[in-house]
Design an enzyme around this catalytic site. Structure first.
Site, PDB file in Angstrom:
ATOM      1  N   GLY A  37       0.849  -1.084  -0.022  1.00 13.73           N
ATOM      2  CA  GLY A  37      -0.123   0.031   0.012  1.00 13.73           C
ATOM      3  C   GLY A  37       1.011   1.157  -0.077  1.00 13.73           C
ATOM      4  O   GLY A  37       1.994   1.440  -0.634  1.00 13.73           O
ATOM      5  N   GLU A  38       0.366   2.189   0.564  1.00 10.32           N
ATOM      6  CA  GLU A  38       1.066   3.705   0.804  1.00 10.32           C
ATOM      7  C   GLU A  38       1.199   4.341  -0.590  1.00 10.32           C
ATOM      8  O   GLU A  38       2.036   5.263  -0.772  1.00 10.32           O
ATOM      9  CB  GLU A  38       2.613   3.552   1.227  1.00 10.32           C
ATOM     10  CG  GLU A  38       2.467   2.850   2.781  1.00 10.32           C
ATOM     11  CD  GLU A  38       4.055   2.679   3.152  1.00 10.32           C
ATOM     12  OE1 GLU A  38       4.892   3.201   2.547  1.00 10.32           O
ATOM     13  OE2 GLU A  38       4.297   1.856   4.183  1.00 10.32           O
TER      14      GLU A  38
END
EC number: 2.4.2.21
Length: 339
Positions: free
Chosen positions: A305-306
């Site tokens: 993610g991120e």
């Protein structure tokens, strides 16, 4: 707010009436492409990327000068059901890590010369536990979408969408199940490392949540309200705002794709300006992309993610634009064209 006074009505109207593609700009790019010093089609997908950029920016020589990664962080009440190995406090800790420059996304942004903004979405107030109640009321969900629309306020010409939120792969799986059917097993994966009993609780939570809210799940925005999270609502808003301002979008992984899927379910054309940067290792992501007819740029086995996958893909998009704008034509270079 619309005349009816219902917070979602303005978004429904917006989703129905989004600006369309600039086919003239796309045509101009394709006409130039065949004059560049290379065999026709030899840059493969890079050529399609440039055509996509032209289509959604309206620019006949598209460039990427101000790429931005926007990471939205939210917390989820369903984590109280012990579905993940990490406590929800990690979300705020990671937001601090982003601010300090210590996360993976910081390094990728440095490597690829990308801007980064992180949006903290009321982390001290988790959404409702979706196995017991709706995640948000309509007003909160609509307001969060509107907040997400502000992600482009500082100016960007390529928006990369990412997220941070303990428990949000559970949320994404519930959204996917509600929108596209199947079973919980089709959509639920390990996320940050849920195995064994944690995985069984995660599966049970998704089944229970979708069953509980079933009467409301015919409307994609109600799916978002009942089963979503603040970061997912904000990402949906950011995607819509980018469309209105002729800004192409790169979507990251499973959770970010769930935000795009809500818009797709409301109007399949609503995400035509989106490219999907990667297919993540989260097993539901590949299925979700297939449901939306989207082909990811990268397949690196990532599941962080991120916005990391979107940020890596942004460099490919930048390179595609530079190849198109910077390459000489056969005539300019004095190179013989094919017969």
């Amino acid at each position: 707010m619309s005349a009816s006074g219902l917070p979602f009505d303005d978004f429904r109207e917006l989703i129905r009436n989004l600006p369309g593609p600039d086919l003239g700009a796309e045509r101009a790019v394709r006409e130039r492409e065949v004059t560049l010093t290379k065999p026709a089609g030899s840059l493969g997908r890079l050529e399609e990327i440039v055509a996509w950029l032209a289509t959604w920016t309206g620019k006949r020589t598209p460039q990427v000068n101000r790429p931005l990664v926007a990471v939205f962080a939210g917390n989820h009440g369903v984590t109280a059901k012990n579905i993940t190995p990490f406590p929800p406090s990690v979300t705020a800790q990671m937001v601090e890590n982003f601010a300090a420059g210590g996360a993976a996304i910081n390094q990728i942004c440095i490597a690829n010369d990308l801007g980064l903004k992180v949006f903290d979405l009321a982390l001290e107030h988790p959404t409702g536990d979706i196995t017991e109640e709706a995640a948000m009321d309509e007003r909160t969900c609509a307001a969060t979408m509107a907040f997400g629309m502000e992600a482009i306020a500082g100016g960007t010409d390529l928006l990369c969408i990412g997220e941070m939120g303990i428990g949000n792969t559970t949320i994404a799986a519930a959204i996917a199940l509600a929108l596209f059917g199947g079973t919980a097993e089709d959509w639920v994966g390990p996320g940050t490392g849920s195995t064994g009993e944690l995985m069984q609780r995660k599966l049970a939570a998704v089944r229970l949540a979708v069953a509980l809210h079933q009467p409301h799940l015919q409307d994609p925005l109600e799916v978002l309200r009942c089963l979503g999270g603040r970061e997912i609502a904000a990402m949906a808003g950011a995607i819509l705002a980018a469309r209105m301002e002729k800004i192409p979008v790169i979507v990251d992984g499973f959770v970010a794709s769930a935000a795009a899927a809500v818009l797709y379910a409301a109007n399949p054309e609503a995400i035509d300006h989106c490219m999907f940067g990667q297919v993540s290792a989260e097993p539901g992501h590949r299925k979700l992309l297939a449901k939306m007819g989207k082909e990811p740029l990268l397949d690196l086995g990532m599941r962080l993610g991120e916005g990391t996958g979107a940020a890596l893909a942004a460099n490919i998009v930048k390179a595609a634009a530079l190849c198109h704008s910077g390459m000489a034509t056969f005539e300019q270079a004095g190179v013989s064209a094919s017969k």
